[in-house]
Scaffold this motif. Sequence first.
Motif, PDB file in Angstrom:
ATOM      1  N   GLY A  55      -7.973   8.922  -0.605  1.00 20.40           N
ATOM      2  CA  GLY A  55      -6.956   8.316   0.228  1.00 20.40           C
ATOM      3  C   GLY A  55      -7.399   8.208   1.679  1.00 20.40           C
ATOM      4  N   THR A  56      -6.650   7.450   2.461  1.00 16.95           N
ATOM      5  CA  THR A  56      -6.885   7.323   3.891  1.00 16.95           C
ATOM      6  C   THR A  56      -5.853   8.165   4.631  1.00 16.95           C
ATOM      7  OG1 THR A  56      -7.732   5.068   3.650  1.00 16.95           O
ATOM      8  CG2 THR A  56      -6.982   5.719   5.845  1.00 16.95           C
ATOM      9  N   ALA A  95       2.093   4.983   0.641  1.00 15.50           N
ATOM     10  CA  ALA A  95       1.823   6.071   1.578  1.00 15.50           C
ATOM     11  C   ALA A  95       2.472   7.329   1.001  1.00 15.50           C
ATOM     12  CB  ALA A  95       2.360   5.763   2.964  1.00 15.50           C
ATOM     13  N   PHE A 121      -8.800   6.371   9.606  1.00  9.83           N
ATOM     14  CA  PHE A 121      -7.499   7.024   9.631  1.00  9.83           C
ATOM     15  C   PHE A 121      -6.509   6.166  10.405  1.00  9.83           C
ATOM     16  CE2 PHE A 121      -9.293   8.237  13.680  1.00  9.83           C
ATOM     17  CZ  PHE A 121      -8.216   8.364  14.547  1.00  9.83           C
ATOM     18  N   TYR A 122      -5.233   6.556  10.310  1.00  7.46           N
ATOM     19  CA  TYR A 122      -4.165   5.956  11.092  1.00  7.46           C
ATOM     20  C   TYR A 122      -3.492   7.031  11.937  1.00  7.46           C
ATOM     21  CZ  TYR A 122      -4.464   1.702   8.244  1.00  7.46           C
ATOM     22  OH  TYR A 122      -4.907   0.568   7.631  1.00  7.46           O
ATOM     23  N   ILE A 182      -3.262   9.598   7.402  1.00 11.18           N
ATOM     24  CA  ILE A 182      -2.459   9.226   8.556  1.00 11.18           C
ATOM     25  C   ILE A 182      -1.917  10.526   9.140  1.00 11.18           C
ATOM     26  CG2 ILE A 182      -0.491   8.687   7.028  1.00 11.18           C
ATOM     27  CD1 ILE A 182       0.467   6.742   9.262  1.00 11.18           C
ATOM     28  N   SER A 234      -6.388   0.878  -2.243  1.00 13.99           N
ATOM     29  CA  SER A 234      -6.138   1.695  -1.060  1.00 13.99           C
ATOM     30  C   SER A 234      -4.765   2.360  -1.115  1.00 13.99           C
ATOM     31  CB  SER A 234      -6.215   0.834   0.208  1.00 13.99           C
ATOM     32  OG  SER A 234      -7.508   0.296   0.365  1.00 13.99           O
ATOM     33  N   TYR A 235      -4.700   3.565  -0.588  1.00 24.04           N
ATOM     34  CA  TYR A 235      -3.419   4.214  -0.341  1.00 24.04           C
ATOM     35  C   TYR A 235      -3.590   5.199   0.806  1.00 24.04           C
ATOM     36  CZ  TYR A 235      -4.697   8.681  -2.604  1.00 24.04           C
ATOM     37  OH  TYR A 235      -5.277   9.880  -2.916  1.00 24.04           O
ATOM     38  N   LEU A 236      -2.482   5.575   1.432  1.00 25.36           N
ATOM     39  CA  LEU A 236      -2.481   6.503   2.551  1.00 25.36           C
ATOM     40  C   LEU A 236      -1.910   7.849   2.113  1.00 25.36           C
ATOM     41  CD1 LEU A 236      -2.826   3.785   4.063  1.00 25.36           C
ATOM     42  CD2 LEU A 236      -1.289   4.662   5.821  1.00 25.36           C
ATOM     43  N   THR A 292       0.844  -1.187   0.000  1.00 27.63           N
ATOM     44  CA  THR A 292       0.000   0.000   0.000  1.00 27.63           C
ATOM     45  C   THR A 292       0.885   1.244   0.000  1.00 27.63           C
ATOM     46  OG1 THR A 292      -1.744  -1.137   1.240  1.00 27.63           O
ATOM     47  CG2 THR A 292      -1.764   1.276   1.272  1.00 27.63           C
TER      48      THR A 292
END
Length: 321
Positions: free
Chosen positions: A120-121, A57, A152-153, A123, A88-90, A55
């Motif tokens: 995106g997700t 980031a 989220f992270y 972080i 998915s990607y961050l 994934t």
Amino acid sequence: MNTNTLPELTSAPAPIRHRKITGMSAILLPMTTGGEIDWTGFESHVVATLDAGLTPAINMDTGYANLISDDIRDEALSRTNAIADGRSYLGGVFVGDGPDASFDADAYRRGIEQIQRHQGTPIFFQSFGLTSGDDDAILAAYDELAKECESFYAFELGTMFAPFGKIYSLSLYERLMGIKNCLGAKHSSLDRILEWQRLELRNRIRPDFKVLTGNDLAIDMVMYGSDYLLGLSTFCPAEFALRDSMWENGDPRFYALNDLLQYLGAFAFRAPVPAYKHTAAMFLHARGKIASNQTYPGSPERPASDQAILDLISQDLAAYL
């Protein structure tokens, strides 16, 4: 509660064999010799990372999150979204502030909106304002930002990486796991024991929570239950993916490949640690993956003599593919 007051672990945990590892890779933002962004190299590197099964980031430390403009940040997200095509990607939410700053929720909200607009997700990087309060204040900040996110992270960062970093108490870490749309947290203390403590807590409290090791000096943490979000994996995503599959399948070649990747990590992440981005550029350029070995202005550099060692490591890694 401070992690330093906790009893020391009496023994290391046992490896978890045949575990499927989740790999995330902080993408390098490459440059041309003329000082422009190498967007062609960036896109091909995102493609290679996704194709390897990792994934991406984006706009992390490896992508010069503290140096780039908001326009560059947005362009990187836009291009990644087009490439990912639903995968998915961050995206890193970075807020630049000073030692006496208060928590800037609006700046974090703008970063969250930008990343989610590009599918995106988020972080969350730490900042002086986020980490300056006590545990209650820090948790309240995460609770406030969580309302803006689908998911989220979080991110713990040692001060060897950035002066605004903070390693949270285990009691705060447990409370962060209580935020349902917090999927996990990247842990970058470079301390195995602190990470093992988090794994033990995760296993008891919330087994679906991802402990993402950021320990580029101990990438074998995946043997014990950590997943990863590393800058080191941007050097060679295919080799990391192969290592991960070896662990899942019980292939004994895992150990030799992991040792070689760790040798690369120890060399790349020696002091001054932030210069690893130049090492990554040297490594990828020599492999023909990006246009040059230049770094973004303001980022520390390595001596040219490093190249010979990197070439030898690259040759040894190529034998596995």
